[in-house]
Design a protein around this motif. Structure first.
Motif, mmCIF file in Angstrom:
data_model
loop_
_atom_site.group_PDB
_atom_site.id
_atom_site.type_symbol
_atom_site.label_atom_id
_atom_site.label_comp_id
_atom_site.label_asym_id
_atom_site.label_seq_id
_atom_site.Cartn_x
_atom_site.Cartn_y
_atom_site.Cartn_z
ATOM 1 N N ARG A 163 -20.770 -4.987 -0.724
ATOM 2 C CA ARG A 163 -19.718 -3.977 -0.760
ATOM 3 C C ARG A 163 -18.434 -4.636 -0.274
ATOM 4 N NH1 ARG A 163 -22.865 0.958 2.390
ATOM 5 N NH2 ARG A 163 -24.137 1.681 0.627
ATOM 6 N N PHE A 164 -17.360 -4.378 -0.973
ATOM 7 C CA PHE A 164 -16.115 -5.018 -0.564
ATOM 8 C C PHE A 164 -14.933 -4.109 -0.847
ATOM 9 C CE2 PHE A 164 -17.867 -6.599 -4.478
ATOM 10 C CZ PHE A 164 -16.872 -6.402 -5.413
ATOM 11 N N LEU A 165 -13.879 -4.325 -0.090
ATOM 12 C CA LEU A 165 -12.648 -3.553 -0.229
ATOM 13 C C LEU A 165 -11.535 -4.484 -0.690
ATOM 14 C CD1 LEU A 165 -11.190 -0.811 2.011
ATOM 15 C CD2 LEU A 165 -9.783 -2.833 1.606
ATOM 16 N N VAL A 166 -10.815 -4.067 -1.710
ATOM 17 C CA VAL A 166 -9.667 -4.833 -2.196
ATOM 18 C C VAL A 166 -8.394 -4.119 -1.754
ATOM 19 C CG1 VAL A 166 -8.473 -5.774 -4.188
ATOM 20 C CG2 VAL A 166 -10.969 -5.688 -4.178
ATOM 21 N N PHE A 167 -7.564 -4.840 -1.017
ATOM 22 C CA PHE A 167 -6.290 -4.342 -0.492
ATOM 23 C C PHE A 167 -5.200 -4.992 -1.336
ATOM 24 C CE2 PHE A 167 -2.575 -4.491 2.157
ATOM 25 C CZ PHE A 167 -2.649 -3.450 3.073
ATOM 26 N N ASP A 168 -4.585 -4.213 -2.213
ATOM 27 C CA ASP A 168 -3.639 -4.758 -3.195
ATOM 28 C C ASP A 168 -2.248 -4.172 -2.951
ATOM 29 O OD1 ASP A 168 -2.288 -5.732 -5.375
ATOM 30 O OD2 ASP A 168 -3.274 -4.428 -6.828
ATOM 31 N N LEU A 304 -7.540 -9.640 -0.128
ATOM 32 C CA LEU A 304 -6.115 -9.346 -0.245
ATOM 33 C C LEU A 304 -5.602 -9.776 -1.613
ATOM 34 C CD1 LEU A 304 -4.583 -10.407 3.201
ATOM 35 C CD2 LEU A 304 -5.518 -8.194 2.511
ATOM 36 N N ALA A 305 -4.761 -8.941 -2.203
ATOM 37 C CA ALA A 305 -4.127 -9.259 -3.479
ATOM 38 C C ALA A 305 -2.698 -8.739 -3.446
ATOM 39 C CB ALA A 305 -4.895 -8.627 -4.644
ATOM 40 N N GLY A 306 -1.828 -9.385 -4.244
ATOM 41 C CA GLY A 306 -0.425 -8.973 -4.280
ATOM 42 C C GLY A 306 0.411 -9.815 -3.336
#
Length: 569
Positions: A163-168, A304-306
Motif C-alpha cells: 500500500r502506498f500514498l502518492v503526494f503530487d 513524492l511527485a511534482g
C-alpha cells in the motif's frame, strides 16, 4: 507510436517507452521541460515554451500562463487580436510537444497518454481530451497523475502486496492518492486533492507578504494593477522560493518607480507565511486516508511527485505526518511523464512490461437535487442526495429512490450534480431529466434513479417510474463550459489558420526574448552591456552564417548568465 505527456500547469513534459525503459524527450531547445506558456511574437506568430515565458514580463498583453487551472470552463484569454479558450492554449502546448517527439523519434506520433490531476472533474477531463484532439492526437486514455507516478517508481513490478500514498504537488494542482497492489492488480483506494493549490500559490504568498512589508509603505498596494510589474514580482518570487531551499536568508528585490524595494525573508518566516497552504495540503491527505480506511502506519511507502515537492517545507510536512522520509530517488519534475510512458508501453503490450490490471475511482460524489421537509406540508428544494459516493471503484452502478412531494404532481425533474456539498448551489450541475409521473397524492409515486459511471468517466442516468415501469435515460457526455463536437470542428479550423513561429528559429528567438527581458529589468552599465551584446548577436543573424550565429549565440548566453546568474525551468 504512443507517447506519454504530462500536461502541467507550469511545465509540460513528454516521454516514450523504448528499449525497456521510459525515455524523456527533449524539446527544440534541448530541455526536457517546456514551460506551459503561450504567446504571440511581434509578427503575430504563435510562440510556445521558454521564449513565450520570457515575454511574460516584456509583452504581458501577448502572453499567458497558468491556463490549466481553467480547463473545463468557458474562460477566454485575449492575446492581441486573438481569443483563446484554455483547451486551445493547452492544444498549442501539446502540438509543440508532439512535434518535438516526432523530431526526436523520427516517426509520426498519432496517439498519447495524457496525465491529469486525480481530482480533475468530469468537465476538466473532457476538456483535456479535446485539447489533445485539437493538437492532432488520439487520446483514448487519461491517466491520473498519482497513478502515473506509482508506475514510474516501478511499484507495479513489485511481487509483494503493498500500500502506498502518492503526494503530487505541481505548479497549480495538488493530488493525493492511496493505491494498493495485490496479485497483479493496482487499485486506487482513494483520491483527494485541491485543483487550486500548487507551487504557484507559495509564490503568490511571498508576493503578498512583500507588498505588505515594503510595498504598501512605498505606495505599491495592488500587485496586478500593472501587468509588467506583476510578472516582475512573480519572477522574483519564484527565484526567492527556490533560493530558500538552500539558504536561510534571501533578499526579495524589485524596482518600483525607479527605486529598489528590498525585503529580507528567512526560511522560518517563509514557513510561517506558508502555514495556511500547508494546512490545505494536510486536509486532502487526511480525507484520502479516511476514505481508504487505512492508517498512516499501514502504508509501505510515501512517493513524492511534482516539482513543488522539492521545497524543504514540503518534505518536512510529509515526514512529520507519516513519521518517515518519502521516496524521492526519481526526478519529481519527470516522474509523471515517465509513468505516462510506462502506461503507453503497457498499451503497446511491450514485452519488457508485465501485464497489470489497473482500477481507478470516481473522484467526486455524484447525485441529484431533492427537496427536504422543513415544516409540516412545507418543502424546500436545493439539497443534494448522493447516489455514487466519491472514491467508489469504477465501473460502478448505484440506485436511489425518490418520491413526489406535492399532490397531483405531474412530473419529477431529476437534476444531476457532482460535488461534496449538502447544498446543490455549491456543487457542479451536469444535466437534467424531465420524468412524467401519474398525478396522485404526495408520496404515492416513487421514481428509481440509477447512476452508472464507467472507466472513461461517462455517467449514465436512468430513471424508472415504479408505478408505470416507464424508463428514461441520459448520458452525460457534455458539460457546461466544454466544447461540443461541432464547436471542436470549428476550433480545429481556426487553429489551423494560426501561424506557428518557425521551429528552426526557436533557439535564436528564445535567447533574444531573454535578452530583451533582462534589458528592460536592468539599468546603467548592465543595460548598456546587454544592449551591446544583443546587437552583436543580431549582426551575426544578419550574416546568415550558421557557424558565426552559433558562436555569437554562445557569447550572448554567457553575457546574460553573467548578469542574471542561475536560471531555471
Amino acid at each position: 507510436m504512443i507517447i506519454g505527456i504530462d500536461l502541467g500547469t507550469t511545465n509540460s513534459l513528454c516521454a516514450v517507452w523504448r528499449d525497456g525503459q521510459a525515455v524523456m524527450i527533449p524539446n527544440a531547445l534541448g530541455h526536457n521541460l517546456t514551460p506551459s506558456v503561450v504567446g504571440l511574437d511581434d509578427n503575430g506568430d504563435v510562440l510556445v515554451g521558454l521564449p513565450a515565458r520570457d515575454r511574460l514580463i516584456t509583452h504581458p498583453h501577448l502572453t499567458t500562463a497558468l491556463f490549466k487551472r481553467y480547463m473545463g470552463s468557458d474562460r477566454v484569454v485575449q492575446l492581441g487580436r486573438q481569443r483563446f479558450r484554455p483547451e486551445e492554449l493547452s492544444a498549442l502546448v501539446l502540438k509543440s510537444i508532439k512535434e518535438d517527439a516526432e523530431r526526436f523519434l523520427g516517426e509520426t506520433v498519432t496517439e498519447a497518454i495524457i496525465t491529469v490531476p486525480a481530482y480533475f472533474s468530469d468537465a476538466q477531463r473532457k476538456a483535456t481530451k479535446i485539447a489533445g484532439q485539437l493538437a492532432g492526437l488520439k487520446v483514448e486514455r487519461l491517466l491520473n497523475e498519482p497513478t502515473a507516478a506509482a508506475l514510474a517508481y516501478g511499484l507495479n513490478q513489485s511481487e509483494l502486496e503493498s500500500r502506498f500514498l502518492v503526494f503530487d504537488l505541481g505548479g497549480g494542482t495538488f493530488d493525493v492518492s492511496i493505491l494498493e497492489l495485490f496479485e497483479g492488480v493496482m487499485e486506487v483506494r482513494a483520491s483527494a486533492g485541491d485543483n487550486l493549490l500548487g507551487g504557484e500559490d507559495f509564490v503568490e504568498a511571498l508576493i503578498d507578504q512583500f507588498i505588505e512589508k515594503v510595498g504598501k509603505p512605498a505606495g505599491l498596494t495592488d500587485k496586478k494593477a500593472d501587468a509588467y510589474l506583476y510578472q516582475s514580482l512573480r519572477k522574483e518570487g519564484e527565484r526567492v522560493k527556490r533560493a530558500l531551499s538552500s539558504s536561510d536568508r534571501v533578499e526579495f528585490t524589485i524596482e518600483y518607480q525607479n527605486q529598489p524595494l528590498t525585503w529580507v525573508v528567512t526560511e522560518a518566516e517563509f514557513t510561517k507565511i506558508a502555514e495556511p497552504l500547508l494546512k490545505r495540503l494536510r486536509e486532502p491527505i487526511e480525507r484520502a486516508l479516511r476514505d481508504a480506511r487505512i492508517r498512516a502506519h499501514e502504508l509501505n511507502q510515501i512517493v513524492l511527485a511534482g516539482g513543488a515537492t522539492r521545497k524543504p517545507i514540503i518534505k518536512k510536512l510529509v515526514a512529520k505526518m507519516f513519521g518517515r522520509l518519502p521516496a524521492m530517488h526519481l526526478n519529481p519534475d519527470e516522474v509523471i511523464a515517465q509513468g505516462a510512458a510506462v502506461q503507453a508501453g503497457l498499451k503497446m503490450r511491450d514485452a519488457a512490461l508485465d501485464e497489470i490490471v489497473m482500477t481507478d475511482v470516481c473522484p467526486y460524489t455524484l447525485g441529484v437535487e431533492i427537496s427536504e421537509q422543513i415544516a409540516p406540508g412545507r418543502y424546500q428544494a436545493g439539497f443534494f442526495l448522493p447516489i455514487i459516493e466519491r472514491n467508489s471503484v469504477v465501473p460502478v452502478s448505484r440506485e436511489q429512490t425518490v418520491s413526489t412531494v406535492f399532490d397531483n404532481q405531474a412530473a419529477v425533474m431529476v437534476r444531476i450534480y457532482q460535488g461534496e456539498s449538502r447544498l446543490i448551489r455549491d456543487n457542479i450541475f451536469l444535466g437534467e431529466l424531465h420524468v412524467p409521473v401519474p398525478p396522485k397524492p404526495a408520496g404515492d409515486v416513487s421514481v428509481s434513479i440509477r447512476f452508472t459511471y464507467d472507466v472513461n468517466g461517462l455517467l449514465e442516468a436512468e430513471t424508472t417510474v415504479d408505478e408505470t415501469g416507464e424508463k428514461r435515460q441520459l448520458l452525460i457526455e457534455e458539460n457546461p463550459g466544454v466544447l461540443k463536437p461541432e464547436e471542436v470542428k470549428q476550433r480545429l479550423a481556426e487553429l489551423a489558420k494560426l501561424k506557428i513561429h518557425p521551429r528552426e528559429q526557436l533557439v535564436n528567438t528564445a535567447i533574444l526574448a531573454r535578452a530583451d527581458r533582462l534589458y528592460q529589468q536592468t539599468r546603467g552599465e548592465e543595460r548598456l552591456f546587454i544592449g551591446h551584446e544583443t546587437a552583436r548577436f543580431q549582426a551575426a543573424l544578419e550574416s546568415q552564417d550558421q557557424d558565426l550565429i552559433q558562436a555569437a549565440r554562445e557569447e550572448l548566453k554567457t553575457a546574460l548568465d553573467q548578469v542574471e546568474g542561475e536560471t531555471w525551468l
